[in-house]
Design a protein around this motif. Structure first.
Motif, PDB file in Angstrom:
ATOM      1  N   ASN A 158      40.983  46.955  36.278  1.00 16.86           N
ATOM      2  CA  ASN A 158      41.326  45.907  37.238  1.00 16.86           C
ATOM      3  C   ASN A 158      40.126  45.536  38.096  1.00 16.86           C
ATOM      4  O   ASN A 158      39.945  44.369  38.448  1.00 16.86           O
ATOM      5  CB  ASN A 158      42.492  46.342  38.124  1.00 16.86           C
ATOM      6  N   GLY A 182      47.157  34.105  35.884  1.00 15.41           N
ATOM      7  CA  GLY A 182      46.517  35.348  36.308  1.00 15.41           C
ATOM      8  C   GLY A 182      45.222  35.589  35.561  1.00 15.41           C
ATOM      9  O   GLY A 182      45.077  35.234  34.392  1.00 15.41           O
ATOM     10  N   GLU A 224      45.033  36.881  41.189  1.00 13.98           N
ATOM     11  CA  GLU A 224      44.729  38.280  40.906  1.00 13.98           C
ATOM     12  C   GLU A 224      45.784  38.951  40.029  1.00 13.98           C
ATOM     13  O   GLU A 224      45.481  39.871  39.290  1.00 13.98           O
ATOM     14  CB  GLU A 224      44.572  39.049  42.221  1.00 13.98           C
ATOM     15  N   ASP A 225      47.012  38.475  40.082  1.00  5.75           N
ATOM     16  CA  ASP A 225      48.093  39.063  39.293  1.00  5.75           C
ATOM     17  C   ASP A 225      47.912  38.669  37.826  1.00  5.75           C
ATOM     18  O   ASP A 225      48.133  37.525  37.436  1.00  5.75           O
ATOM     19  CB  ASP A 225      49.451  38.581  39.810  1.00  5.75           C
ATOM     20  N   ARG A 241      50.843  36.858  35.481  1.00 10.89           N
ATOM     21  CA  ARG A 241      51.238  35.451  35.576  1.00 10.89           C
ATOM     22  C   ARG A 241      50.434  34.623  34.573  1.00 10.89           C
ATOM     23  O   ARG A 241      49.366  35.033  34.131  1.00 10.89           O
ATOM     24  CB  ARG A 241      50.962  34.928  36.990  1.00 10.89           C
TER      25      ARG A 241
END
Length: 187
Positions: free
Chosen positions: A6, A36, A29-30, A33
Protein backbone atom coordinates in the motif's frame (compact mmCIF):
# COMPACT_ATOMS: atom_id res chain seq x y z
CA UNK A 1 1.27 6.13 6.40
CA UNK A 2 0.33 2.76 4.85
CA UNK A 3 2.84 -0.09 4.96
CA UNK A 4 4.33 -2.42 2.33
CA UNK A 5 2.45 -2.76 -0.95
CA UNK A 6 0.00 0.00 0.00
CA UNK A 7 2.89 2.36 0.73
CA UNK A 8 4.31 1.73 -2.75
CA UNK A 9 0.87 2.24 -4.33
CA UNK A 10 0.40 5.54 -2.50
CA UNK A 11 3.91 6.72 -3.47
CA UNK A 12 3.27 5.89 -7.13
CA UNK A 13 -0.08 7.71 -7.06
CA UNK A 14 1.43 10.74 -5.33
CA UNK A 15 4.21 10.87 -7.93
CA UNK A 16 1.49 11.05 -10.62
CA UNK A 17 -0.51 13.64 -8.69
CA UNK A 18 -3.23 11.05 -8.06
CA UNK A 19 -3.99 10.78 -11.80
CA UNK A 20 -4.40 7.49 -13.68
CA UNK A 21 -1.54 6.72 -16.08
CA UNK A 22 -4.00 5.73 -18.83
CA UNK A 23 -7.15 7.86 -18.55
CA UNK A 24 -5.82 10.76 -16.41
CA UNK A 25 -8.83 10.37 -14.15
CA UNK A 26 -8.53 11.42 -10.51
CA UNK A 27 -7.78 8.43 -8.30
CA UNK A 28 -8.53 7.84 -4.62
CA UNK A 29 -6.57 6.02 -1.98
CA UNK A 30 -9.15 3.24 -1.63
CA UNK A 31 -7.94 0.62 -4.13
CA UNK A 32 -11.28 -1.27 -4.05
CA UNK A 33 -13.20 1.53 -5.80
CA UNK A 34 -13.28 1.89 -9.60
CA UNK A 35 -11.37 5.14 -9.26
CA UNK A 36 -9.03 3.72 -6.62
CA UNK A 37 -5.29 3.76 -7.21
CA UNK A 38 -3.74 0.39 -8.08
CA UNK A 39 -0.23 -0.71 -9.04
CA UNK A 40 0.01 -1.34 -12.78
CA UNK A 41 2.91 -3.27 -14.33
CA UNK A 42 3.88 -1.87 -17.75
CA UNK A 43 5.22 -5.29 -18.74
CA UNK A 44 2.86 -7.74 -16.99
CA UNK A 45 4.37 -10.25 -14.58
CA UNK A 46 2.92 -13.10 -16.67
CA UNK A 47 5.03 -11.85 -19.61
CA UNK A 48 8.26 -11.68 -17.64
CA UNK A 49 7.85 -8.18 -16.20
CA UNK A 50 9.52 -7.22 -12.95
CA UNK A 51 8.46 -5.43 -9.78
CA UNK A 52 11.12 -2.75 -10.32
CA UNK A 53 10.17 0.92 -10.06
CA UNK A 54 10.74 1.44 -13.81
CA UNK A 55 8.04 -1.14 -14.60
CA UNK A 56 5.37 0.31 -12.28
CA UNK A 57 2.80 3.09 -12.65
CA UNK A 58 -0.38 3.94 -10.78
CA UNK A 59 -3.64 3.32 -12.64
CA UNK A 60 -7.28 3.38 -11.65
CA UNK A 61 -8.85 0.00 -10.96
CA UNK A 62 -11.03 0.24 -14.08
CA UNK A 63 -8.06 0.78 -16.44
CA UNK A 64 -5.93 -1.82 -14.65
CA UNK A 65 -8.66 -4.46 -14.99
CA UNK A 66 -9.45 -3.50 -18.59
CA UNK A 67 -5.83 -3.93 -19.63
CA UNK A 68 -5.27 -7.05 -17.46
CA UNK A 69 -2.50 -9.19 -18.99
CA UNK A 70 -2.38 -7.56 -22.41
CA UNK A 71 1.26 -7.20 -23.36
CA UNK A 72 1.57 -3.69 -24.78
CA UNK A 73 0.90 -0.81 -22.40
CA UNK A 74 1.56 1.61 -25.27
CA UNK A 75 -1.25 0.18 -27.42
CA UNK A 76 -3.65 0.16 -24.46
CA UNK A 77 -2.72 3.78 -23.69
CA UNK A 78 -3.47 4.82 -27.28
CA UNK A 79 -6.81 2.98 -27.31
CA UNK A 80 -7.75 4.48 -23.95
CA UNK A 81 -6.93 8.04 -25.02
CA UNK A 82 -8.72 7.57 -28.36
CA UNK A 83 -11.86 6.36 -26.58
CA UNK A 84 -11.66 9.29 -24.14
CA UNK A 85 -11.49 11.81 -27.00
CA UNK A 86 -14.48 10.19 -28.69
CA UNK A 87 -16.41 10.25 -25.40
CA UNK A 88 -17.04 6.49 -25.54
CA UNK A 89 -15.23 5.50 -22.35
CA UNK A 90 -15.25 8.03 -19.48
CA UNK A 91 -12.46 8.17 -16.89
CA UNK A 92 -12.37 5.59 -14.10
CA UNK A 93 -15.17 3.43 -15.50
CA UNK A 94 -15.27 -0.01 -17.07
CA UNK A 95 -15.63 -0.04 -20.86
CA UNK A 96 -19.02 -0.87 -22.33
CA UNK A 97 -19.66 -3.94 -24.52
CA UNK A 98 -18.88 -2.14 -27.80
CA UNK A 99 -15.51 -0.85 -26.55
CA UNK A 100 -14.58 -4.25 -25.07
CA UNK A 101 -15.28 -5.89 -28.43
CA UNK A 102 -13.14 -3.30 -30.21
CA UNK A 103 -10.32 -3.80 -27.68
CA UNK A 104 -10.40 -7.57 -28.07
CA UNK A 105 -10.08 -7.20 -31.87
CA UNK A 106 -7.19 -4.71 -31.61
CA UNK A 107 -5.43 -6.80 -28.95
CA UNK A 108 -5.79 -9.95 -31.10
CA UNK A 109 -4.31 -8.16 -34.12
CA UNK A 110 -1.44 -6.79 -32.03
CA UNK A 111 -0.69 -10.22 -30.54
CA UNK A 112 -0.78 -11.83 -34.01
CA UNK A 113 1.67 -9.20 -35.29
CA UNK A 114 3.92 -9.77 -32.28
CA UNK A 115 3.89 -13.55 -32.77
CA UNK A 116 4.64 -13.15 -36.49
CA UNK A 117 7.60 -10.94 -35.63
CA UNK A 118 8.89 -13.52 -33.15
CA UNK A 119 8.43 -16.31 -35.73
CA UNK A 120 10.39 -14.28 -38.30
CA UNK A 121 13.21 -13.75 -35.80
CA UNK A 122 13.28 -17.46 -35.03
CA UNK A 123 13.39 -18.32 -38.74
CA UNK A 124 16.36 -15.99 -39.21
CA UNK A 125 18.19 -17.52 -36.26
CA UNK A 126 17.53 -21.05 -37.44
CA UNK A 127 18.51 -20.31 -41.04
CA UNK A 128 21.81 -18.73 -39.99
CA UNK A 129 22.74 -21.52 -37.58
CA UNK A 130 25.84 -23.35 -38.73
CA UNK A 131 25.22 -26.76 -40.27
CA UNK A 132 27.30 -29.59 -38.77
CA UNK A 133 30.55 -30.39 -40.60
CA UNK A 134 30.66 -33.81 -42.34
CA UNK A 135 32.56 -36.27 -40.19
CA UNK A 136 32.15 -34.12 -37.08
CA UNK A 137 29.18 -36.05 -35.77
CA UNK A 138 29.52 -39.04 -33.52
CA UNK A 139 29.21 -42.30 -35.39
CA UNK A 140 30.23 -40.88 -38.76
CA UNK A 141 32.75 -42.81 -40.84
CA UNK A 142 36.37 -41.95 -40.04
CA UNK A 143 39.59 -42.76 -41.74
CA UNK A 144 41.92 -45.13 -39.88
CA UNK A 145 44.92 -42.79 -39.89
CA UNK A 146 43.27 -39.78 -38.27
CA UNK A 147 44.50 -38.09 -35.07
CA UNK A 148 41.13 -38.07 -33.42
CA UNK A 149 41.00 -38.13 -29.69
CA UNK A 150 39.29 -41.23 -28.49
CA UNK A 151 37.98 -41.52 -25.00
CA UNK A 152 38.72 -37.98 -23.82
CA UNK A 153 35.83 -36.20 -22.18
CA UNK A 154 36.19 -32.97 -24.14
CA UNK A 155 36.48 -34.38 -27.64
CA UNK A 156 35.11 -37.90 -27.52
CA UNK A 157 34.30 -38.96 -31.07
CA UNK A 158 35.04 -35.55 -32.57
CA UNK A 159 37.97 -34.61 -34.81
CA UNK A 160 40.56 -32.18 -33.43
CA UNK A 161 40.02 -28.49 -34.22
CA UNK A 162 41.78 -27.22 -37.36
CA UNK A 163 45.07 -25.42 -36.80
CA UNK A 164 44.43 -21.73 -36.25
CA UNK A 165 46.26 -19.42 -38.60
CA UNK A 166 46.24 -15.66 -38.11
CA UNK A 167 47.60 -14.93 -41.54
CA UNK A 168 45.12 -13.04 -43.73
CA UNK A 169 42.63 -12.72 -40.87
CA UNK A 170 40.69 -9.52 -40.17
CA UNK A 171 40.54 -8.50 -36.53
CA UNK A 172 38.11 -5.79 -35.37
CA UNK A 173 39.70 -2.82 -33.63
CA UNK A 174 37.57 -1.13 -31.00
CA UNK A 175 37.45 2.56 -30.28
CA UNK A 176 37.28 3.94 -26.73
CA UNK A 177 33.49 3.36 -26.53
CA UNK A 178 33.84 -0.37 -27.22
CA UNK A 179 32.31 -0.26 -30.72
CA UNK A 180 34.30 -1.84 -33.55
CA UNK A 181 35.10 0.87 -36.08
CA UNK A 182 37.68 -0.70 -38.37
CA UNK A 183 39.39 -3.98 -39.10
CA UNK A 184 43.09 -4.73 -39.35
CA UNK A 185 44.39 -7.38 -41.71
CA UNK A 186 47.23 -9.42 -40.18
CA UNK A 187 49.35 -11.42 -42.56
Amino acid sequence: MPKGKNKRRVRLAEAQNWRCAYCSGEMHEDGARLDGATIEHLVPLVHGGSRDRENLVAACLACNNARSGFFSARIFFRIRRWQLRKGRWPCCTFPDKKVRKLMRRIFAEAEAAREAKLRDRLDVVLSTAAAPQPGALRGSPRSKGSDETSGSAAGEGFPPPPEASIANTNFPVEDGAGASRQTVNVG
